[in-house]
Design an enzyme around this catalytic site. Sequence first.
Site, PDB file in Angstrom:
ATOM      1  N   GLU A  40       0.858  -1.187   0.000  1.00 15.03           N
ATOM      2  CA  GLU A  40       0.000   0.000   0.000  1.00 15.03           C
ATOM      3  C   GLU A  40       0.895   1.239   0.000  1.00 15.03           C
ATOM      4  OE1 GLU A  40      -3.796   1.677   2.599  1.00 15.03           O
ATOM      5  OE2 GLU A  40      -2.212   0.588   3.644  1.00 15.03           O
ATOM      6  N   LYS A 113     -10.311   0.463  -1.945  1.00 14.22           N
ATOM      7  CA  LYS A 113     -10.335   0.131  -0.521  1.00 14.22           C
ATOM      8  C   LYS A 113     -11.670   0.504   0.111  1.00 14.22           C
ATOM      9  CE  LYS A 113      -7.457   0.810   3.612  1.00 14.22           C
ATOM     10  NZ  LYS A 113      -6.259   1.546   4.116  1.00 14.22           N
ATOM     11  N   CYS A 153      -4.880  -3.448   3.386  1.00 15.56           N
ATOM     12  CA  CYS A 153      -4.553  -3.072   4.759  1.00 15.56           C
ATOM     13  C   CYS A 153      -5.708  -3.233   5.761  1.00 15.56           C
ATOM     14  CB  CYS A 153      -4.007  -1.641   4.773  1.00 15.56           C
ATOM     15  SG  CYS A 153      -3.036  -1.234   6.263  1.00 15.56           S
TER      16      CYS A 153
END
Length: 266
Positions: A40, A113, A153
Site C-alpha cells: 500500500e 479500498k 490493509c
Amino acid sequence: MKVAAIQMNSSDQVDSNLTKAESLAIEAKNAGADICFLPENFAFMGHPKEILSSVMEEEETGPIQSFVSSIAKEHKIWIIAGSIPIKDSKTGKALSRSVSFNENGEVEGFYDKVHLFDVEVNGKKYYESEAFTPGTEAKIINTPWCNIGLSICYDLRFPELYRSNQFKDIEIISVPSAFTKETGEAHWMTLLKSRAIENLAYVVAPNQCGEHFGSRKTFGHTVIIDPWGEVMDVKESGEGFVLAEIDTERLKSIRRKFPALMHRKL
C-alpha cells in the site's frame, strides 16, 4: 507459479519510490516471480493534502500508473500495484485503488479500498477519510494461474469481505499494507493467518517498513502464508521481497479433504 511480495520504506518523493519499486520488481522477476505484489502507498507516503493536490491521478492515466505499466510490460511480469490514489470525480477526494497489470502492461482489474483507517492508536489519530473516499464492493482478478481476491490493509480486520460472493473462487488473497508498527506488533500475523485458515487460501501481504514522513512507523514483516496458516517466507525488516511457490493442486487437495468452505451454514 511463484509470487513475490515486496517490502518498501516509501517516502514522500514519488520518483524515488517508483525507481525503488522498479529495482525490487526486477530482482523478484530474476528470482523467478510470475506475479509481483507491491505494498500500500508504494509510490507515496507523505502528507494527505499532497495526495489531493498533486499525487492523485485520473483513472488509467498518470505517471504512477504509466510507470508500473511499463515495468510490467518491459519485464514480462504481472504486478499487483498495492494502492494508487485515483481521483473520485464525485467527491474530489481520492480512491485508494489496487491496480493489477498483466505482463503486457495492461490493466486487468482494480479494487477500491472499502474500509478506511479512521482510528486512534496510542494517542495518535489516523483519518484516512480526510483524503480518501471508500470503495463499495469486493473485487477479484483472474490470472493465467489462479484467481486473486483483492483487499488493502485495514480491510484485513473485516472477515466478511473475504467471505463475500465475489471471493468464492479465489486461491490467493492480496493484502498490500502500510500497517502501523503498534497495530502490526499486536495483530498483523494473527489476522493474516486467520484469513488464510478460514478461507483455505494463500495470503500474500506486502507491507511498508520503518519510519516515514510525519514520524509514521510501519511494521514490515512482509509475508506469504499458505492455506493451512503456515508462513512460507517472511521479511521482518528492511527493504526487499519474499518469494514462494503457489501450488494450486495442493490447495485443491486441502479443500477437498477439509471442505470447511462447503460446510458454511450462514
